[in-house]
Design a protein around this motif. Structure first.
Motif, PDB file in Angstrom:
ATOM      1  N   GLY A   1       5.028   0.564   6.367  1.00  0.00           N
ATOM      2  CA  GLY A   1       4.448  -0.584   7.062  1.00  0.00           C
ATOM      3  C   GLY A   1       5.415  -1.269   7.995  1.00  0.00           C
ATOM      4  N   ASP A   2       6.461  -0.557   8.433  1.00  0.00           N
ATOM      5  CA  ASP A   2       7.459  -1.132   9.359  1.00  0.00           C
ATOM      6  C   ASP A   2       8.081  -2.407   8.799  1.00  0.00           C
ATOM      7  N   GLY A   3       8.361  -2.384   7.505  1.00  0.00           N
ATOM      8  CA  GLY A   3       9.021  -3.516   6.867  1.00  0.00           C
ATOM      9  C   GLY A   3       8.078  -4.523   6.238  1.00  0.00           C
ATOM     10  N   SER A   4       6.792  -4.304   6.353  1.00  0.00           N
ATOM     11  CA  SER A   4       5.795  -5.193   5.746  1.00  0.00           C
ATOM     12  C   SER A   4       4.926  -4.405   4.762  1.00  0.00           C
ATOM     13  N   TRP A   5       4.309  -5.134   3.848  1.00  0.00           N
ATOM     14  CA  TRP A   5       3.384  -4.523   2.894  1.00  0.00           C
ATOM     15  C   TRP A   5       1.978  -4.669   3.453  1.00  0.00           C
ATOM     16  N   VAL A   6       1.326  -3.537   3.656  1.00  0.00           N
ATOM     17  CA  VAL A   6       0.012  -3.521   4.296  1.00  0.00           C
ATOM     18  C   VAL A   6      -1.073  -3.371   3.230  1.00  0.00           C
ATOM     19  N   LEU A   7      -2.136  -4.131   3.382  1.00  0.00           N
ATOM     20  CA  LEU A   7      -3.252  -4.104   2.441  1.00  0.00           C
ATOM     21  C   LEU A   7      -3.876  -2.718   2.354  1.00  0.00           C
ATOM     22  N   ASN A   8      -4.184  -2.301   1.126  1.00  0.00           N
ATOM     23  CA  ASN A   8      -4.913  -1.056   0.873  1.00  0.00           C
ATOM     24  C   ASN A   8      -6.280  -1.422   0.311  1.00  0.00           C
ATOM     25  N   ALA A   9      -7.332  -1.179   1.059  1.00  0.00           N
ATOM     26  CA  ALA A   9      -8.678  -1.591   0.646  1.00  0.00           C
ATOM     27  C   ALA A   9      -9.124  -0.928  -0.644  1.00  0.00           C
ATOM     28  N   ALA A  10      -8.489   0.189  -1.030  1.00  0.00           N
ATOM     29  CA  ALA A  10      -8.850   0.851  -2.286  1.00  0.00           C
ATOM     30  C   ALA A  10      -8.549  -0.032  -3.493  1.00  0.00           C
ATOM     31  N   ASP A  11      -7.666  -1.019  -3.318  1.00  0.00           N
ATOM     32  CA  ASP A  11      -7.336  -1.919  -4.421  1.00  0.00           C
ATOM     33  C   ASP A  11      -8.515  -2.778  -4.854  1.00  0.00           C
ATOM     34  N   PHE A  12      -9.543  -2.870  -4.026  1.00  0.00           N
ATOM     35  CA  PHE A  12     -10.687  -3.707  -4.353  1.00  0.00           C
ATOM     36  C   PHE A  12     -11.687  -3.015  -5.277  1.00  0.00           C
ATOM     37  N   ASP A  13     -11.561  -1.708  -5.446  1.00  0.00           N
ATOM     38  CA  ASP A  13     -12.512  -0.963  -6.268  1.00  0.00           C
ATOM     39  C   ASP A  13     -12.507  -1.485  -7.714  1.00  0.00           C
ATOM     40  N   GLY A  14     -13.700  -1.722  -8.246  1.00  0.00           N
ATOM     41  CA  GLY A  14     -13.826  -2.149  -9.633  1.00  0.00           C
ATOM     42  C   GLY A  14     -13.372  -3.565  -9.901  1.00  0.00           C
ATOM     43  N   GLN A  15     -13.314  -4.408  -8.858  1.00  0.00           N
ATOM     44  CA  GLN A  15     -12.788  -5.762  -9.022  1.00  0.00           C
ATOM     45  C   GLN A  15     -13.850  -6.856  -8.876  1.00  0.00           C
ATOM     46  N   ASP A  16     -15.127  -6.504  -9.107  1.00  0.00           N
ATOM     47  CA  ASP A  16     -16.199  -7.503  -9.135  1.00  0.00           C
ATOM     48  C   ASP A  16     -16.422  -8.148  -7.768  1.00  0.00           C
ATOM     49  N   LEU A  17     -16.219  -7.353  -6.711  1.00  0.00           N
ATOM     50  CA  LEU A  17     -16.419  -7.844  -5.345  1.00  0.00           C
ATOM     51  C   LEU A  17     -17.528  -7.044  -4.673  1.00  0.00           C
TER      52      LEU A  17
END
Length: 231
Positions: free
Chosen positions: A126-142
């Motif tokens: 991420g060029d020195g940054s942490w970039v969001l991974n949309a897969a993290d939302f799976d199974g999270q009641d959203l």
């Protein structure tokens, strides 16, 4: 009246607390969502771990608050936990919402479940940054609209805030604290949190939802926060 400083986790800003803050204000509290440096509308501000701690302490002092509940979600538990001991008798309670807790001399990266080298590889991608991974939302009641709302408002998270170590002046178990465990993100608190929960000053609250309860259950989260206040 109790004042809540609300700090979101990685990638996110003050905007995520809109629904929760509204409910707290309706209950008679002050609610002050805070965007940390380097994120959201402040993404152009350079930031390290100490910057984020100072962001929180400075907000308490700027607003002249006395009876304060600091709320840290996810990553934000690390700077919030450090800020809680720095504001002294202004603190009513600190609430960790499915959060990491600071460990003296350790960083977010050093506590990463896959290890620091794996996390540093993510930062390099991420060029020195942490970039969001949309897969993290799976199974999270959203639902899909909530996921889209989070993803569209997310910004890359500054890497230095994640690799610089926390600094604690005294044991965290001496702080009045509530830990909110979101059960869809794991049934049990992490080992370091479980140890802290043995303290008479700490208590555990469980929510049957995922890692982002300010979206999936804002009313229930506001109720938990209201109940956390020491009267």
């Amino acid at each position: 009246m109790t004042d809540f400083i609300l700090v979101a986790g990685a990638w996110l800003g003050s905007w995520v607390w809109e629904d929760v803050a509204g409910e707290l204000r309706a209950a008679g509290h002050g609610a002050h969502p805070l965007t940390l440096s380097g994120l959201a509308d402040r993404q152009d501000v350079p930031a390290g771990q100490e910057t984020h701690v100072r962001d929180i302490v400075d907000e308490v002092e700027r607003l002249g608050l006395r009876d304060v509940v600091l709320v840290g979600h996810s990553y934000a538990g690390i700077p919030v936990g450090q800020a809680a001991e720095r504001i002294g008798d202004r603190l009513n309670r600190v609430v960790f919402v499915d959060a990491l807790v600071p460990v003296d001399g350790e960083s977010f990266a050093s506590m990463w479940w896959q290890g620091q080298p794996a996390f540093e590889a993510l930062l390099a991608e991420g060029d020195g940054s942490w970039v969001l991974n949309a897969a993290d939302f799976d199974g999270q009641d959203l639902d899909s609209e909530q996921v889209a709302r989070i993803a569209s408002g997310a910004t890359p998270h500054p890497g230095a805030t994640l690799t610089e170590p926390a600094v604690l002046a005294r044991p965290l178990d001496q702080l009045p604290a509530t830990y909110v465990k979101c059960l869809l993100d794991g049934a049990e608190p992490a080992d370091d949190v479980a140890e802290l929960l043995k303290s008479e000053h700490w208590r555990l609250v469980e929510m049957d939802t995922g890692h982002w309860p300010m979206f999936s259950q804002p009313h229930e989260l506001a109720t938990v926060l209201h109940a956390s206040v020491r009267g």
